[in-house]
Design an enzyme around this catalytic site. Structure first.
Site, PDB file in Angstrom:
ATOM      1  CB  VAL A 238       5.313  -8.072  -3.339  1.00 53.65           C
ATOM      2  CG1 VAL A 238       5.922  -7.265  -4.477  1.00 53.65           C
ATOM      3  CG2 VAL A 238       4.907  -9.459  -3.811  1.00 53.65           C
ATOM      4  CB  CYS A 239       7.371  -3.968  -2.570  1.00 54.94           C
ATOM      5  SG  CYS A 239       7.990  -2.272  -2.721  1.00 54.94           S
ATOM      6  CB  THR A 240       7.591  -1.711   1.778  1.00 54.82           C
ATOM      7  OG1 THR A 240       6.394  -1.304   1.101  1.00 54.82           O
ATOM      8  CG2 THR A 240       8.762  -0.906   1.240  1.00 54.82           C
TER       9      THR A 240
ATOM     10  N   GLY B 108      11.414  -8.501  -4.048  1.00 56.27           N
ATOM     11  CA  GLY B 108      11.928  -7.137  -4.013  1.00 56.27           C
ATOM     12  C   GLY B 108      10.872  -6.124  -4.417  1.00 56.27           C
TER      13      GLY B 108
END
Length: 229
Positions: free
Chosen positions: A101-103, A151
């Site tokens: 998730v995310c970075t 994202g």
């Protein structure tokens, strides 16, 4: 339902919603066991200013059906942590699903687990995926074989429901969506650069530059130190 094990990497500086959002959803896969994994069982400070307790350690968890790596301000430190990266590589080498998730996708990339795979990340860090041999795709959730990336931050909830539907079927995922009353109706409409507009995007970029002035260079240095060219 067959039992399923889920291991989240918990690290200092993690964005807690990257972890807790999908953990809440995936805990309802049915016959699911969720573990939050770090070096020790000591509390781990999140970027929200409160700590989360790991449930187990690297030494105790060597494999899982689902590996999930959240993101946060601590991602570069994780990349430079040999113990953490060895655990990510080890569990990721045998996991049925390798996810982020995310970075957190940048940690997967740094571990060599996204070479040749399509992936996404937080919009502000998206272009860094190519440093690690991944193909950046701008989407809320990206599936590429057994790699699934979400994202930025809140996208982790969408990611988790998409993965749930793939594993347990759409009917099960719909039932859990109803149980969690996941029916987003945001009071504002600025959740992406395209919707937020140039002024807000510029203000965000200025704030990030003040908080992490060297983040781009640090990511490039990390990629170089890890042998990516």
């Amino acid at each position: 339902m067959s039992p399923i094990s889920i291991a989240f990497l918990l690290f200092p500086g993690v964005t807690q919603l990257d972890l807790t959002g999908p953990a809440q959803v995936l805990s309802r896969l049915g016959e699911a066991k969720v573990d939050l994994v770090w070096k020790s069982r000591d509390p781990v400070m999140t970027d929200a200013g409160f700590a989360i307790m790991p449930t187990t350690t690297f030494d105790e968890i060597k494999e899982a059906d689902i590996l999930c790596i959240p993101g946060g301000v601590g991602v570069t430190s994780v990349m430079m942590d040999e113990d953490a990266m060895a655990w990510v590589r080890g569990v990721g080498s045998t996991a049925r699903w390798v996810t982020s998730v995310c970075t957190g996708s940048l940690i997967l990339g740094a571990a060599g687990l996204l070479k040749g795979y399509k992936a996404t990340s937080h919009w502000a860090w998206h272009d860094n995926l190519s440093l690690f041999g991944a193909e950046p795709v701008k989407a809320r959730t990206v599936f590429d074989r057994n790699r699934v990336t979400g994202g930025g931050v809140t996208a982790g909830i969408d990611f988790a429901f998409a993965l749930m539907a793939k594993i347990r079927g759409e009917e099960h995922a719909k039932m859990i969506q109803l149980a969690l009353e996941y029916d987003p109706a945001p009071p504002l409409d600025s959740g992406s650069p395209e919707k937020a507009g140039e002024a807000i995007v510029a203000a965000y970029a200025e704030r990030m530059a003040a908080l992490a002035p060297n983040r781009g260079a640090e990511m490039q240095d990390a990629a170089a130190q890890l042998g990516f060219s």
